[in-house]
Design a protein around this motif. Structure first.
Motif, PDB file in Angstrom:
ATOM      1  N   CYS A   3       0.848  -1.183   0.000  1.00  0.00           N
ATOM      2  CA  CYS A   3       0.000   0.000   0.000  1.00  0.00           C
ATOM      3  C   CYS A   3       0.889   1.240   0.000  1.00  0.00           C
ATOM      4  O   CYS A   3       1.873   1.308   0.736  1.00  0.00           O
ATOM      5  CB  CYS A   3      -0.901   0.001   1.231  1.00  0.00           C
ATOM      6  SG  CYS A   3      -1.883   1.511   1.429  1.00  0.00           S
ATOM      7  N   ASN A  10      -0.379  -6.409   0.595  1.00  0.00           N
ATOM      8  CA  ASN A  10      -1.738  -6.768   0.199  1.00  0.00           C
ATOM      9  C   ASN A  10      -1.680  -7.788  -0.921  1.00  0.00           C
ATOM     10  O   ASN A  10      -0.707  -7.859  -1.670  1.00  0.00           O
ATOM     11  CB  ASN A  10      -2.497  -5.538  -0.304  1.00  0.00           C
ATOM     12  CG  ASN A  10      -2.863  -4.589   0.812  1.00  0.00           C
ATOM     13  OD1 ASN A  10      -3.831  -4.807   1.504  1.00  0.00           O
ATOM     14  ND2 ASN A  10      -2.066  -3.534   1.000  1.00  0.00           N
ATOM     15  N   CYS A  17      -6.715  -1.624   0.915  1.00  0.00           N
ATOM     16  CA  CYS A  17      -5.654  -2.098   1.806  1.00  0.00           C
ATOM     17  C   CYS A  17      -6.278  -2.809   3.002  1.00  0.00           C
ATOM     18  O   CYS A  17      -7.243  -2.319   3.598  1.00  0.00           O
ATOM     19  CB  CYS A  17      -4.806  -0.914   2.272  1.00  0.00           C
ATOM     20  SG  CYS A  17      -3.537  -1.374   3.478  1.00  0.00           S
ATOM     21  N   LEU A  24      -6.586   0.839  -3.372  1.00  0.00           N
ATOM     22  CA  LEU A  24      -5.369   0.450  -4.089  1.00  0.00           C
ATOM     23  C   LEU A  24      -5.587   0.664  -5.579  1.00  0.00           C
ATOM     24  O   LEU A  24      -5.866  -0.251  -6.325  1.00  0.00           O
ATOM     25  CB  LEU A  24      -5.015  -1.011  -3.795  1.00  0.00           C
ATOM     26  CG  LEU A  24      -4.752  -1.352  -2.334  1.00  0.00           C
ATOM     27  CD1 LEU A  24      -4.605  -2.845  -2.161  1.00  0.00           C
ATOM     28  CD2 LEU A  24      -3.515  -0.624  -1.833  1.00  0.00           C
TER      29      LEU A  24
END
Length: 152
Positions: A3, A10, A17, A24
């Motif tokens: 992130c 992630n 996230c 994202l």
């Protein structure tokens, strides 16, 4: 992927996230390597630039191999026309070596850049030229053998 806001790892399929809930987006996604300044778009641009550079290099190799294979004898003979006899024999011996060097350069290019279409065309033009020369030699030898047998 990491992130860009909190740095949490992630899953690549996540939209948000898992730690901070940050969206994202493509421009926010950092690469797995951990460098926060390199985004996927930057990597794609770098890949495209590398492909263009590779294509340019492959095309240059193709042009050099074509010149060496098809035109080297003509170029060398025209260059040697104003030279003394001793130099002419040295240059004429290079006339037979240059096409082989052209073939080697083409092979190296095809190995290094197998997807390049220009090098593929160069390869096939060389194959066809060699096949035609072999065919002409076979016809010539056959005609000579027929003439010698016929008169004998």
């Amino acid at each position: 992927m990491k992130c860009s806001k909190c740095g949490a790892d992630n899953d690549i399929n996540n939209i948000y996230c898992i730690k901070c809930g940050n969206e994202l987006k493509k421009e926010n996604i950092s690469t797995i390597s951990g460098t926060n300044n390199t985004t996927i778009d930057d990597n794609l641009k770098k890949d495209d630039n590398l492909k263009k550079d590779d294509n340019k290099t492959a095309n240059i190799l193709g042009i050099i191999s074509l010149i060496l294979f098809f035109l080297s004898s003509t170029i060398l003979s025209s260059l040697s026309s104003n030279l003394p006899e001793q130099s002419k024999s040295t240059i004429s011996s290079l006339g037979g070596l240059c096409p082989m060097i052209g073939i080697v350069i083409m092979i190296i290019g095809r190995i290094k850049y197998p997807e390049n279409k220009f090098l593929k065309g160069v390869m096939w033009s060389m194959i066809i030229a060699i096949a035609l020369v072999v065919l002409l030699i076979m016809l010539f030898v056959g005609m000579c053998y027929g003439l010698i047998n016929y008169e004998g």
